[in-house]
Design a protein around this motif. Structure first.
Motif, PDB file in Angstrom:
ATOM      1  N   TRP A   6      48.622  47.366  47.454  1.00  0.00           N
ATOM      2  CA  TRP A   6      48.815  47.877  46.101  1.00  0.00           C
ATOM      3  C   TRP A   6      48.933  49.395  46.001  1.00  0.00           C
ATOM      4  CZ3 TRP A   6      50.790  45.905  41.984  1.00  0.00           C
ATOM      5  CH2 TRP A   6      50.693  46.607  40.783  1.00  0.00           C
ATOM      6  N   ASP A  41      48.729  42.205  47.564  1.00  0.00           N
ATOM      7  CA  ASP A  41      48.252  42.310  46.184  1.00  0.00           C
ATOM      8  C   ASP A  41      49.288  41.689  45.242  1.00  0.00           C
ATOM      9  OD1 ASP A  41      47.170  43.765  43.639  1.00  0.00           O
ATOM     10  OD2 ASP A  41      45.724  44.330  45.189  1.00  0.00           O
ATOM     11  N   ASP A  42      49.270  42.123  44.016  1.00  0.00           N
ATOM     12  CA  ASP A  42      50.106  41.539  42.964  1.00  0.00           C
ATOM     13  C   ASP A  42      51.591  41.568  43.361  1.00  0.00           C
ATOM     14  OD1 ASP A  42      50.715  40.446  40.517  1.00  0.00           O
ATOM     15  OD2 ASP A  42      49.768  42.027  39.337  1.00  0.00           O
ATOM     16  N   TYR A  84      46.433  37.600  46.475  1.00  0.00           N
ATOM     17  CA  TYR A  84      45.943  38.079  45.182  1.00  0.00           C
ATOM     18  C   TYR A  84      46.343  37.100  44.093  1.00  0.00           C
ATOM     19  CZ  TYR A  84      46.577  40.750  40.803  1.00  0.00           C
ATOM     20  OH  TYR A  84      46.580  41.168  39.495  1.00  0.00           O
ATOM     21  N   CYS A  92      48.294  41.033  36.397  1.00  0.00           N
ATOM     22  CA  CYS A  92      48.506  42.320  35.713  1.00  0.00           C
ATOM     23  C   CYS A  92      49.978  42.703  35.719  1.00  0.00           C
ATOM     24  CB  CYS A  92      47.663  43.407  36.366  1.00  0.00           C
ATOM     25  SG  CYS A  92      45.897  43.070  36.280  1.00  0.00           S
ATOM     26  N   ALA A  93      50.707  42.310  36.745  1.00  0.00           N
ATOM     27  CA  ALA A  93      52.137  42.642  36.817  1.00  0.00           C
ATOM     28  C   ALA A  93      53.007  41.531  36.216  1.00  0.00           C
ATOM     29  CB  ALA A  93      52.532  42.924  38.265  1.00  0.00           C
ATOM     30  N   LYS A 118      41.768  38.048  46.430  1.00  0.00           N
ATOM     31  CA  LYS A 118      41.389  39.051  45.428  1.00  0.00           C
ATOM     32  C   LYS A 118      41.765  38.472  44.065  1.00  0.00           C
ATOM     33  CE  LYS A 118      42.669  43.672  43.780  1.00  0.00           C
ATOM     34  NZ  LYS A 118      43.337  44.949  44.129  1.00  0.00           N
ATOM     35  N   ASP A 120      41.845  38.951  40.038  1.00  0.00           N
ATOM     36  CA  ASP A 120      41.902  40.046  39.065  1.00  0.00           C
ATOM     37  C   ASP A 120      41.524  39.565  37.649  1.00  0.00           C
ATOM     38  OD1 ASP A 120      42.422  42.642  38.233  1.00  0.00           O
ATOM     39  OD2 ASP A 120      44.425  42.726  39.108  1.00  0.00           O
ATOM     40  N   CYS A 152      37.668  40.964  41.114  1.00  0.00           N
ATOM     41  CA  CYS A 152      38.266  42.224  40.645  1.00  0.00           C
ATOM     42  C   CYS A 152      38.257  42.236  39.134  1.00  0.00           C
ATOM     43  CB  CYS A 152      39.679  42.348  41.224  1.00  0.00           C
ATOM     44  SG  CYS A 152      40.565  43.813  40.687  1.00  0.00           S
ATOM     45  N   TRP A 154      36.687  44.660  37.447  1.00  0.00           N
ATOM     46  CA  TRP A 154      36.582  46.078  37.084  1.00  0.00           C
ATOM     47  C   TRP A 154      35.187  46.480  36.574  1.00  0.00           C
ATOM     48  CZ3 TRP A 154      40.860  44.562  33.202  1.00  0.00           C
ATOM     49  CH2 TRP A 154      41.975  44.086  33.907  1.00  0.00           C
ATOM     50  N   ARG A 171      34.445  44.367  42.289  1.00  0.00           N
ATOM     51  CA  ARG A 171      34.797  45.704  41.832  1.00  0.00           C
ATOM     52  C   ARG A 171      33.772  46.179  40.828  1.00  0.00           C
ATOM     53  NH1 ARG A 171      40.384  46.998  41.856  1.00  0.00           N
ATOM     54  NH2 ARG A 171      39.957  48.250  40.011  1.00  0.00           N
ATOM     55  N   ASP A 175      40.578  51.030  38.067  1.00  0.00           N
ATOM     56  CA  ASP A 175      41.332  51.374  39.280  1.00  0.00           C
ATOM     57  C   ASP A 175      41.161  52.821  39.738  1.00  0.00           C
ATOM     58  OD1 ASP A 175      42.215  48.833  38.854  1.00  0.00           O
ATOM     59  OD2 ASP A 175      44.341  49.336  38.975  1.00  0.00           O
ATOM     60  N   MET A 218      39.741  50.364  46.434  1.00  0.00           N
ATOM     61  CA  MET A 218      40.336  50.586  47.751  1.00  0.00           C
ATOM     62  C   MET A 218      40.471  52.076  48.061  1.00  0.00           C
ATOM     63  SD  MET A 218      43.171  47.588  47.340  1.00  0.00           S
ATOM     64  CE  MET A 218      43.830  48.169  45.787  1.00  0.00           C
TER      65      MET A 218
END
Ligand code: GLA
Length: 372
Positions: A6, A41-42, A84, A92-93, A118, A120, A152, A154, A171, A175, A218
């Motif tokens: 990511w 990741d994403d 992910y 998220c994407a 992972k 999210d 994850c 946050w 997490r 980010d 990360m």
């Protein structure tokens, strides 16, 4: 320890790049230094699930030979493979999220041989975090293949309070960005500098330990910070027992970035078997001292200078016994003599009979290991 796509690539990932990165992990010595997981990741998925089965589908353009192919390749190099997804309806994407598909997606990860997930927290309106992460944790355990579970969310619902039985790392913050201190404007949101994240970690040390770690996000080492900032960021992530997930382009990292990421003695502080996160012992005028009990009665000692100018340190070991009330350990340099080793110059640095005097450069650290 591992690498994640990511921080450098965001959604610009594909089979060729991932295979090259896998090769680079081996040829650079990253794998042998302990970075075992390669995590996508994403944005590895197609925009839709399989209309017949509901299964996740790898993006056919980015990954024409699918995920099992990538996973097999990573495994053939002696590493582990991670993917992910997201607890919400979409990642998220904007790719298919796992909400309502927890067991099915867990079976998919197991079927491609993924060893790490992972998970999210985007697009989760109205969802209870403890409930959904617990469901995913159960699904992974049932999937038939051991899968490390990285939460994850946050720090939104204080996962350090509840996630130890659910996953292996969580997490603690939003980010990270490639700035040393402060925040970085990302348009509609802000990412956090390494030092900004560090400021919220000291109070969480009681929650971290072997098998269940605080994750301050990360690494940004090699992603535009100065050499001293890379060293300070890496040292502090090692001191606070952060999962070490590199996020730079390993195919073209500088010698300095390579030497920071693969410093075995600094990594040994992070990987120490006691798993006791460092405590902030002292903080004044942007100079901090962090200390960490290590196995065998050793200690790590890190002088961190957050100023843009150098600062002298003069630490008199005979002036105090340091007590870590959490781990119930004392560093008694009043009566015991410890040898000092400077972990960045890789040189012996005397012992605790004499005060330790050094200059800590701007945005830099001096990191010592005390042993008897
Ligand atoms: C969130 C996570 C990041 C990254 C992106 C991907 O922002 O916190 O670490 O996974 O999503 O979209």
């Amino acid at each position: 320890m591992g690498w994640n796509s990511w921080n450098t690539f965001q959604g610009n990932i594909n089979e060729k790049m991932v295979m090259e990165m896998t090769d680079a992990m081996v040829s650079s010595g990253m794998r042998d230094a302990g970075y075992i997981y390669l995590v996508l990741d994403d944005a590895w998925m197609a925009k839709e699930r399989d209309p017949n089965t509901g299964d996740l589908v790898p993006d056919p353009v980015k990954f024409p030979r699918g995920m099992k192919f990538i996973s097999d390749y990573v495994h053939s190099k002696g590493m582990k493979f991670g993917l992910y997804n997201c607890a919400g309806t979409l990642t998220c994407a904007g790719y298919p999220g796992t909400r309502g598909y927890e067991y099915q997606d867990a079976r998919f990860y197991a079927s491609v041989g993924a060893d790490y997930l992972k998970f999210d927290w985007c697009n989760t309106e109205g969802i209870n975090s403890i409930e959904v992460y617990t469901t995913m944790s159960k699904a992974l355990k049932k999937a038939g293949h051991p899968i490390l579970f990285s939460l994850c969310e946050w720090g939104t619902s204080k996962p350090w309070r509840w996630a130890a039985p659910v996953g292996h790392l969580w997490r603690t913050t939003e980010d990270i960005g490639n700035v040393f201190d402060g925040t970085k404007n990302m348009g509609s949101w802000s990412s956090n500098g390494a030092m900004t994240i560090l400021d919220s970690q000291d109070t969480l040390r009681a929650y971290s330990g072997p098998g269940h770690w605080n994750d301050p996000d990360m690494l940004e080492v090699g992603n535009g910070l100065s050499e001293s900032e890379n060293r300070a960021h890496f040292s502090m992530w090692c001191m606070i027992d952060a999962p070490l997930i590199a996020g730079n382009d390993l195919r073209k990292m500088s010698v300095s970035t390579h030497d920071i990421l693969t410093n075995k003695e600094v990594i040994a502080v992070n990987q120490d078997s006691l798993g006791i996160q460092a405590l902030k012992y002292f903080s004044k005028d942007s100079l901090e001292i962090w200390i960490k009990p290590l196995s065998g009665g050793d200690w790590a000692f890190c002088f961190l200078n957050r100023k843009t100018t150098a600062q002298p340190v003069n630490f008199n070991w005979n002036a105090q016994v340091i007590t870590d009330t959490l781990s119930k350990r004392n560093l008694d340099t009043k009566t015991l003599v410890y040898k000092l080793r400077n972990l960045w110059t890789k040189k012996e640095a005397g012992d605790t009979k004499k005060p330790f005097q050094a200059r800590v450069g701007p945005h830099d650290v001096v990191m010592l290991r005390l042993g008897r």
